[in-house]
Motif scaffolding. Structure first.
Motif, mmCIF file in Angstrom:
data_model
loop_
_atom_site.group_PDB
_atom_site.id
_atom_site.type_symbol
_atom_site.label_atom_id
_atom_site.label_comp_id
_atom_site.label_asym_id
_atom_site.label_seq_id
_atom_site.Cartn_x
_atom_site.Cartn_y
_atom_site.Cartn_z
ATOM 1 N N ASN A 47 47.152 56.293 47.695
ATOM 2 C CA ASN A 47 46.661 55.106 48.378
ATOM 3 C C ASN A 47 45.162 54.937 48.165
ATOM 4 O O ASN A 47 44.500 55.732 47.491
ATOM 5 C CB ASN A 47 47.000 55.153 49.874
ATOM 6 N N GLY A 48 44.626 53.888 48.761
ATOM 7 C CA GLY A 48 43.208 53.599 48.592
ATOM 8 C C GLY A 48 42.303 54.717 49.060
ATOM 9 O O GLY A 48 41.258 54.982 48.443
ATOM 10 N N ASN A 49 42.694 55.392 50.125
ATOM 11 C CA ASN A 49 41.860 56.487 50.636
ATOM 12 C C ASN A 49 41.769 57.639 49.633
ATOM 13 O O ASN A 49 40.724 58.287 49.515
ATOM 14 C CB ASN A 49 42.427 56.995 51.970
ATOM 15 N N ASP A 50 42.859 57.894 48.906
ATOM 16 C CA ASP A 50 42.838 58.932 47.877
ATOM 17 C C ASP A 50 41.817 58.594 46.790
ATOM 18 O O ASP A 50 41.073 59.462 46.316
ATOM 19 C CB ASP A 50 44.224 59.093 47.240
ATOM 20 N N LEU A 51 41.783 57.329 46.407
ATOM 21 C CA LEU A 51 40.866 56.898 45.354
ATOM 22 C C LEU A 51 39.424 56.857 45.853
ATOM 23 O O LEU A 51 38.493 57.188 45.112
ATOM 24 C CB LEU A 51 41.298 55.535 44.817
ATOM 25 N N LEU A 52 39.235 56.461 47.097
ATOM 26 C CA LEU A 52 37.885 56.474 47.671
ATOM 27 C C LEU A 52 37.342 57.900 47.714
ATOM 28 O O LEU A 52 36.148 58.132 47.493
ATOM 29 C CB LEU A 52 37.907 55.857 49.076
ATOM 30 N N ALA A 53 38.236 58.858 47.985
ATOM 31 C CA ALA A 53 37.828 60.266 48.025
ATOM 32 C C ALA A 53 37.382 60.754 46.644
ATOM 33 O O ALA A 53 36.554 61.671 46.536
ATOM 34 C CB ALA A 53 38.973 61.128 48.540
ATOM 35 N N LEU A 54 37.913 60.124 45.580
ATOM 36 C CA LEU A 54 37.497 60.490 44.221
ATOM 37 C C LEU A 54 36.150 59.884 43.842
ATOM 38 O O LEU A 54 35.552 60.287 42.848
ATOM 39 C CB LEU A 54 38.547 60.021 43.205
ATOM 40 N N GLY A 55 35.710 58.921 44.650
ATOM 41 C CA GLY A 55 34.437 58.280 44.362
ATOM 42 C C GLY A 55 34.526 56.809 44.012
ATOM 43 O O GLY A 55 33.513 56.166 43.706
ATOM 44 N N TYR A 56 35.747 56.249 44.025
ATOM 45 C CA TYR A 56 35.896 54.816 43.767
ATOM 46 C C TYR A 56 35.291 54.013 44.913
ATOM 47 O O TYR A 56 35.237 54.477 46.064
ATOM 48 C CB TYR A 56 37.378 54.451 43.614
ATOM 49 N N GLU A 103 35.134 50.275 47.131
ATOM 50 C CA GLU A 103 36.089 49.271 47.608
ATOM 51 C C GLU A 103 35.803 47.943 46.910
ATOM 52 O O GLU A 103 35.166 47.045 47.448
ATOM 53 C CB GLU A 103 35.984 49.112 49.130
ATOM 54 N N ASN A 104 36.275 47.853 45.680
ATOM 55 C CA ASN A 104 36.029 46.655 44.890
ATOM 56 C C ASN A 104 37.229 46.376 43.995
ATOM 57 O O ASN A 104 38.310 46.945 44.177
ATOM 58 C CB ASN A 104 34.737 46.804 44.072
ATOM 59 N N ARG A 105 37.038 45.503 43.015
ATOM 60 C CA ARG A 105 38.136 45.084 42.150
ATOM 61 C C ARG A 105 38.771 46.261 41.417
ATOM 62 O O ARG A 105 39.983 46.304 41.209
ATOM 63 C CB ARG A 105 37.621 44.048 41.153
ATOM 64 N N ALA A 106 37.958 47.229 41.006
ATOM 65 C CA ALA A 106 38.490 48.386 40.273
ATOM 66 C C ALA A 106 39.495 49.166 41.110
ATOM 67 O O ALA A 106 40.492 49.678 40.586
ATOM 68 C CB ALA A 106 37.341 49.295 39.852
ATOM 69 N N LEU A 107 39.246 49.258 42.409
ATOM 70 C CA LEU A 107 40.175 49.958 43.291
ATOM 71 C C LEU A 107 41.541 49.292 43.267
ATOM 72 O O LEU A 107 42.583 49.954 43.181
ATOM 73 C CB LEU A 107 39.616 49.995 44.719
ATOM 74 N N GLY A 108 41.559 47.972 43.339
ATOM 75 C CA GLY A 108 42.821 47.246 43.308
ATOM 76 C C GLY A 108 43.552 47.424 41.993
ATOM 77 O O GLY A 108 44.785 47.574 41.967
ATOM 78 N N ILE A 109 42.812 47.440 40.891
ATOM 79 C CA ILE A 109 43.433 47.633 39.579
ATOM 80 C C ILE A 109 44.029 49.035 39.476
ATOM 81 O O ILE A 109 45.127 49.227 38.946
ATOM 82 C CB ILE A 109 42.396 47.387 38.462
ATOM 83 N N ALA A 110 43.310 50.026 39.999
ATOM 84 C CA ALA A 110 43.818 51.403 39.972
ATOM 85 C C ALA A 110 45.128 51.517 40.753
ATOM 86 O O ALA A 110 46.081 52.167 40.301
ATOM 87 C CB ALA A 110 42.767 52.351 40.538
ATOM 88 N N LEU A 111 45.188 50.893 41.910
ATOM 89 C CA LEU A 111 46.408 50.948 42.713
ATOM 90 C C LEU A 111 47.573 50.249 42.005
ATOM 91 O O LEU A 111 48.731 50.678 42.104
ATOM 92 C CB LEU A 111 46.156 50.316 44.082
ATOM 93 N N LYS A 112 47.256 49.178 41.295
ATOM 94 C CA LYS A 112 48.294 48.463 40.550
ATOM 95 C C LYS A 112 48.837 49.338 39.419
ATOM 96 O O LYS A 112 50.046 49.398 39.179
ATOM 97 C CB LYS A 112 47.723 47.162 39.995
ATOM 98 N N ILE A 113 47.934 50.033 38.715
ATOM 99 C CA ILE A 113 48.359 50.953 37.652
ATOM 100 C C ILE A 113 49.232 52.056 38.243
ATOM 101 O O ILE A 113 50.272 52.417 37.691
ATOM 102 C CB ILE A 113 47.127 51.558 36.944
ATOM 103 N N ASN A 114 48.817 52.585 39.393
ATOM 104 C CA ASN A 114 49.558 53.675 40.017
ATOM 105 C C ASN A 114 50.962 53.251 40.432
ATOM 106 O O ASN A 114 51.899 54.056 40.422
ATOM 107 C CB ASN A 114 48.798 54.193 41.238
ATOM 108 N N SER A 115 51.120 51.973 40.800
ATOM 109 C CA SER A 115 52.429 51.507 41.264
ATOM 110 C C SER A 115 53.501 51.635 40.182
ATOM 111 O O SER A 115 54.691 51.723 40.475
ATOM 112 C CB SER A 115 52.331 50.053 41.732
#
Length: 473
Positions: free
Chosen positions: A7-16, A18-30
């Motif tokens: 989820n988003g919190n996992d990616l934020l913990a990596l250093g991402y 809260e912007n467009r890149a976060l949404g793209i990463a979640l879409k790739i992960n899906s």
């Protein structure tokens, strides 16, 4: 562990961020692309550290480019206000952090003028459920919501509530014969009813909407899934209400909750997509994309939204008239109010667009219905017109548990015991609508006693809801 959702919190913990890149990463992960959870997280970490190395990668190229060319450099992005404007919060101690964060973002929109958060508030999409937002010359499809014009309608009959016991089976049969539930469900051609709402010229004037007329006709008089219901219950007037002309006493009443069905959902999806294309906002605000009321798109959505609201009202009218005919008694009063809508209202001397997503209009003297759950009281109320709430109140008890959490953690036997204790007959429904998934309605009402006066209490006794797990709320 490997199948646990990233989820988003996992990616934020990596250093991402809260912007467009976060949404793209979640879409790739899906799509997962054959990678286990830990492998996917490692890839995300590598892309973040060196996006240029992934600029031609078959899977991660979109993410790499979003990191290399962040939206902050995109001059088409409409900036938010630097800080969140102040807004009133009712029942703050019972509102989750996610809802507050969503409201904070909404108040940073350049078009936002005022806001308020009702005590039943919880996290949604864009504007939180229970959020009220006043904007200048702009309308936000996702601040209205998917189920446009969703509403409560209450008919009070000239029949004592003892009928709920003495004529229980007859009343249950009336509900079963005159209602239909579930997303996508409707009536066969020989069952359909006509209504003046289907003659609205917008069905001819707006090509997109003209394609929805047959769906609207099919579903006219039906109810959605999720928390939508039709129920008989007892309404208790402890004293005479002179405005309604109802003496003190306990009466049989019909309460319905549903919205604009497939028509509204399709309109919402279409104009939300259009708004996002025309109004580029930062990632955290993208679901709050707005349309100018001085634009063709804004006026078209305004007209379509009002059509969906009229259609939702027509659906309730059909149900109530059918039930009234079968009961064969007089109706003493009918009250209706809606949420998931936007109104043109005066606020501090200026005409603004007031969005109430899961909030009830509560201007001075305005009647409204605030339900609890299938096993708790609802309330007929009269608004006090409090400016800080933007003349609003809660639209119900509000969820304290997500649908997924409710299904996973609640036990059916506990729900059935609660219904039995309250003398409630339930037709349909799933565990995601169990009473325990909702906040305590009395706590919610206590938090808004400055906003509304209670006129009467409604206790549900025969409740019908969708039993197929469908949702349109």
């Amino acid at each position: 562990m490997e199948n646990k959702r990233i989820n988003g919190n996992d990616l934020l913990a990596l250093g991402y961020k809260e912007n467009r890149a976060l949404g793209i990463a979640l879409k790739i992960n899906s799509k997962r692309h054959g990678l286990k959870r830990d492998e996917m997280l490692q890839k995300f970490k590598e892309v973040l550290a060196d996006p240029e190395s992934f600029s031609e990668d078959a899977i991660f190229e979109p993410l790499a480019k979003a990191l290399l060319f962040p939206e902050e450099k995109d001059t088409n992005i409409i900036p938010l206000k630097e800080s969140t404007d102040a807004y009133a919060v009712y029942g703050e101690e019972h509102i989750e952090e996610g809802a507050r964060k969503q409201m904070d973002v909404a108040m940073r929109l350049p078009v936002s003028v005022a806001g308020a958060l009702m005590p039943d508030a919880h996290q949604g999409y864009g504007l939180p459920i229970g959020g009220v937002l006043a904007t200048e010359n702009a309308i936000i499809p996702y601040a209205v919501g998917v189920d446009i014009g969703c509403r409560m309608a209450l008919s009070i009959f000239d029949m004592e509530d003892v009928a709920l016991l003495e004529k229980h089976d007859w009343l249950k049969k009336i509900i079963l014969q005159n209602t239909r539930f579930g997303a996508g469900n409707g009536f066969l051609k020989h069952e359909r009813l006509d209504h003046e709402v289907l003659e609205n010229p917008l069905f001819q004037e707006i090509p997109f909407i003209s394609n929805l007329k047959d769906k609207a006709w099919t579903q006219l008089g039906s109810s959605g899934g999720g928390n939508h219901f039709v129920e008989f219950g007892s309404i208790n007037f402890e004293q005479e209400d002179q405005e309604l002309g109802i003496p003190a006493g306990k009466y049989l009443a019909l309460l319905t909750h549903s919205g604009s069905r497939g028509l509204g959902a399709t309109i919402a999806g279409h104009y939300t997509k259009l708004a996002k294309e025309l109004c580029k906002l930062p990632y955290q605000a993208q679901h709050l994309a707005y349309l100018g009321m001085d634009t063709e798109a804004g006026q078209e959505y305004w007209n379509a939204m009002n059509l969906a609201g009229d259609y939702a009202s027509a659906c309730h009218e059909v149900i109530h008239e059918k039930v009234l005919k079968d009961l064969g008694v007089d109706r003493m009063a009918k009250i209706e109010n809606h949420h998931n809508f936007a109104w043109k209202e005066q606020y501090k001397g200026k005409e603004l667009m007031v969005h109430r997503k899961g909030a009830t209009p509560a201007a001075e003297g305005v009647l409204g219905i605030i339900p609890g759950s299938m096993a708790s009281d609802g309330f007929l109320v009269r608004g006090k017109g409090v400016e800080s709430s933007i003349n609003s109140a809660s639209h119900g008890a509000g969820r304290q548990m997500s649908r997924t959490q409710a299904i996973k953690n609640l036990k059916k036997q506990d729900m059935l015991q609660m219904l039995n204790d309250q003398g409630v007959t339930l037709i349909g429904s799933n565990m995601d609508e169990a009473p325990m998934a909702y906040k305590d309605i009395h706590t919610v009402m206590a938090a808004q006693e400055d906003l509304v006066d209670i006129v009467a209490n409604f206790s549900p006794k025969i409740v019908r809801m969708a039993d197929d797990g469908s949702r349109e709320d």
